[in-house]
Design a protein around this motif. Sequence first.
Motif, PDB file in Angstrom:
ATOM      1  N   PHE A 208       0.879  -1.658   0.219  1.00  0.00           N
ATOM      2  CA  PHE A 208      -0.081  -0.398   0.006  1.00  0.00           C
ATOM      3  C   PHE A 208       0.861   1.214  -0.117  1.00  0.00           C
ATOM      4  O   PHE A 208       0.220   2.451  -1.077  1.00  0.00           O
ATOM      5  CB  PHE A 208      -0.511   0.248   1.228  1.00  0.00           C
ATOM      6  CG  PHE A 208      -1.841  -1.659   1.463  1.00  0.00           C
ATOM      7  CD1 PHE A 208      -2.331  -1.824  -0.014  1.00  0.00           C
ATOM      8  CD2 PHE A 208      -2.700  -1.501   2.441  1.00  0.00           C
ATOM      9  CE1 PHE A 208      -3.116  -3.029  -0.013  1.00  0.00           C
ATOM     10  CE2 PHE A 208      -3.670  -2.567   2.697  1.00  0.00           C
ATOM     11  CZ  PHE A 208      -4.131  -3.252   1.018  1.00  0.00           C
TER      12      PHE A 208
ATOM     13  N   LEU B 226      -4.532  -3.597  -5.242  1.00  0.00           N
ATOM     14  CA  LEU B 226      -3.663  -2.514  -4.520  1.00  0.00           C
ATOM     15  C   LEU B 226      -3.013  -3.682  -3.875  1.00  0.00           C
ATOM     16  O   LEU B 226      -1.645  -3.658  -2.659  1.00  0.00           O
ATOM     17  CB  LEU B 226      -4.935  -3.037  -2.662  1.00  0.00           C
ATOM     18  CG  LEU B 226      -6.227  -0.995  -2.793  1.00  0.00           C
ATOM     19  CD1 LEU B 226      -7.212  -1.470  -1.856  1.00  0.00           C
ATOM     20  CD2 LEU B 226      -4.696   0.032  -2.325  1.00  0.00           C
TER      21      LEU B 226
ATOM     22  N   LEU C 295     -14.161  -3.848  -2.331  1.00  0.00           N
ATOM     23  CA  LEU C 295     -12.708  -4.523  -2.508  1.00  0.00           C
ATOM     24  C   LEU C 295     -13.011  -5.841  -2.583  1.00  0.00           C
ATOM     25  O   LEU C 295     -13.930  -6.881  -1.840  1.00  0.00           O
ATOM     26  CB  LEU C 295     -11.960  -4.232  -1.356  1.00  0.00           C
ATOM     27  CG  LEU C 295     -10.531  -4.572  -0.650  1.00  0.00           C
ATOM     28  CD1 LEU C 295      -9.740  -4.112  -1.379  1.00  0.00           C
ATOM     29  CD2 LEU C 295     -10.582  -5.384   0.943  1.00  0.00           C
TER      30      LEU C 295
ATOM     31  N   ALA D 167      -7.182  -2.304   4.507  1.00  0.00           N
ATOM     32  CA  ALA D 167      -7.243  -1.658   3.440  1.00  0.00           C
ATOM     33  C   ALA D 167      -8.304  -0.322   3.214  1.00  0.00           C
ATOM     34  O   ALA D 167      -7.914   0.769   2.499  1.00  0.00           O
ATOM     35  CB  ALA D 167      -8.138  -2.979   2.262  1.00  0.00           C
TER      36      ALA D 167
END
Length: 338
Positions: free
Chosen positions: A12, A32, A52, A73
Motif C-alpha cells: 500500500f 492494491l 474491495l 485496506a
Amino acid sequence: MSSLAQALRAAFDSRRPLLDELQQQGTDCYRLFHGSQEGAAGLTVDRYGPQLMVQSFHQALDAQALQSIHDEATDFLGQPLQLIYNDRSQSNSRIDRSNQAHQPEDVALEDQVAHEWGLRYRVRGRHSGQDPLLFLDLRNARGWVKQHSAGKSVLNLFSYTCGVGLCAAAGGAADVWNVDFAERNLAVGRENGELNPSLPPMQFVHSDYFPAIRQLAGLPVSARRGRALPDYPRLVQRQFDLVLLDPPAWARSAFGTVDLLRDYQSLLKPALLATAEDGVLICCNNLAKVSMDEWRPLVLRCAEKAGRPVREWQALAPAADFPSRDGLPPLKTLILRL
Ligand SMILES: C[S@@+](CC[C@H](N)C(=O)[O-])C[C@H]1O[C@@H](n2cnc3c(N)ncnc32)[C@H](O)[C@@H]1O
C-alpha cells in the motif's frame, strides 16, 4: 503483525504516488496488492470503486486473513469498502461460490459503479463468469486509446466488456466496433455505454473472432479441420484506423483456436490486414511464459510477411499497481504504427 499484514502495508505504501495520480485521473479501480510480486503468491487485492475484491488462486484464505486484508485496506484508504472474496484455487480458476470463510453481504452483491479515466464502469462482485468485469492491468492501454482516438474508426477485438471501446468513444472516435463471441460480455459493454450517456453509441458485433476478422480483412472464412461451418454474421471488407487485439491465452471455437503460445500469427495477420495504411494496431500477449524479447520479433516478422511492415513500435507497460521485480510483466502490449 502477521507477515501478510506486513506485506500488505509495504504494498500500500509503495502505491501512494500512483494513487494520487489515479485520483486526479478520475480512477478509483486499481490493484492494491499483487501477491506474486509482493510477498503472497496467488493472492490479489483490487479496489473497484466502493468494492474491495480479494481473490486467491493457490489456496483459500481463512476468515482471519480475510478480515485482516479488509481492515488494512480500509484503514489505508480511510473509507469503508464492501468486501467480496472470490476463492479461485480450485480447478480452472473457478470461483468457489460455497466458500465457508466468507459469504458476501447483500450490498456487496449489488451492481455498483466504479471509475477509470473519468468513465463509469459496471462492477459486479459475482456474476456468471469468473473474472471481474474490468481487467485492471490494461488501464494504460485504455488511457492511450482515449488519448489517440479523435476522429478515428476503432476496432476492439476480443472486446470483453468493451472498456477499450468506451475509451475510444470518450476520446472522440468517429466509429467504434466491439467484437466478442460472448453475448453476456457484450451486454455488460452495452451497460457501460449506458452508464456514460454523453458518449456517442458504439457498435457491438456478436461474432467469433475468426470469421469477423477474416471478412474484414478480405480473407476466406474456414472452419476447423473436419467441422461444418456454423452460421456467423456477415461483414463487408473494411479497414480501421485503430485496432486493438487483446486475446485470451487460449480458447477454442468451431472456427479456430486462439493459442498465444503456439500461434499468435493466425490472430495477428488478419488484424494487420484490417488496419488502415498509416493506422495503428495495438496488440497484447498476456502469457507470462512468453517474454517481450521473444514475442516482439515474432510480431514484427509476421507484419513484414503479411505485407504490412511496422514503421514504428512502442511497448506499453502496465502501471505501478502491477509491479514486476524482473521487469517482465505478464501483460505485454505493443503499439504498432503501420
Ligand atoms: C481476456 S478477455 C479480453 C480482454 C479484453 N480485451 C479487455 O479489454 O478487457 C477474453 C475475451 O475474448 C472473448 N473470446 C474468446 N475467444 C473468442 C473468439 N474465438 N471469438 C470472439 N471472442 C472470443 C471472450 O468472450 C472474452 O470476452
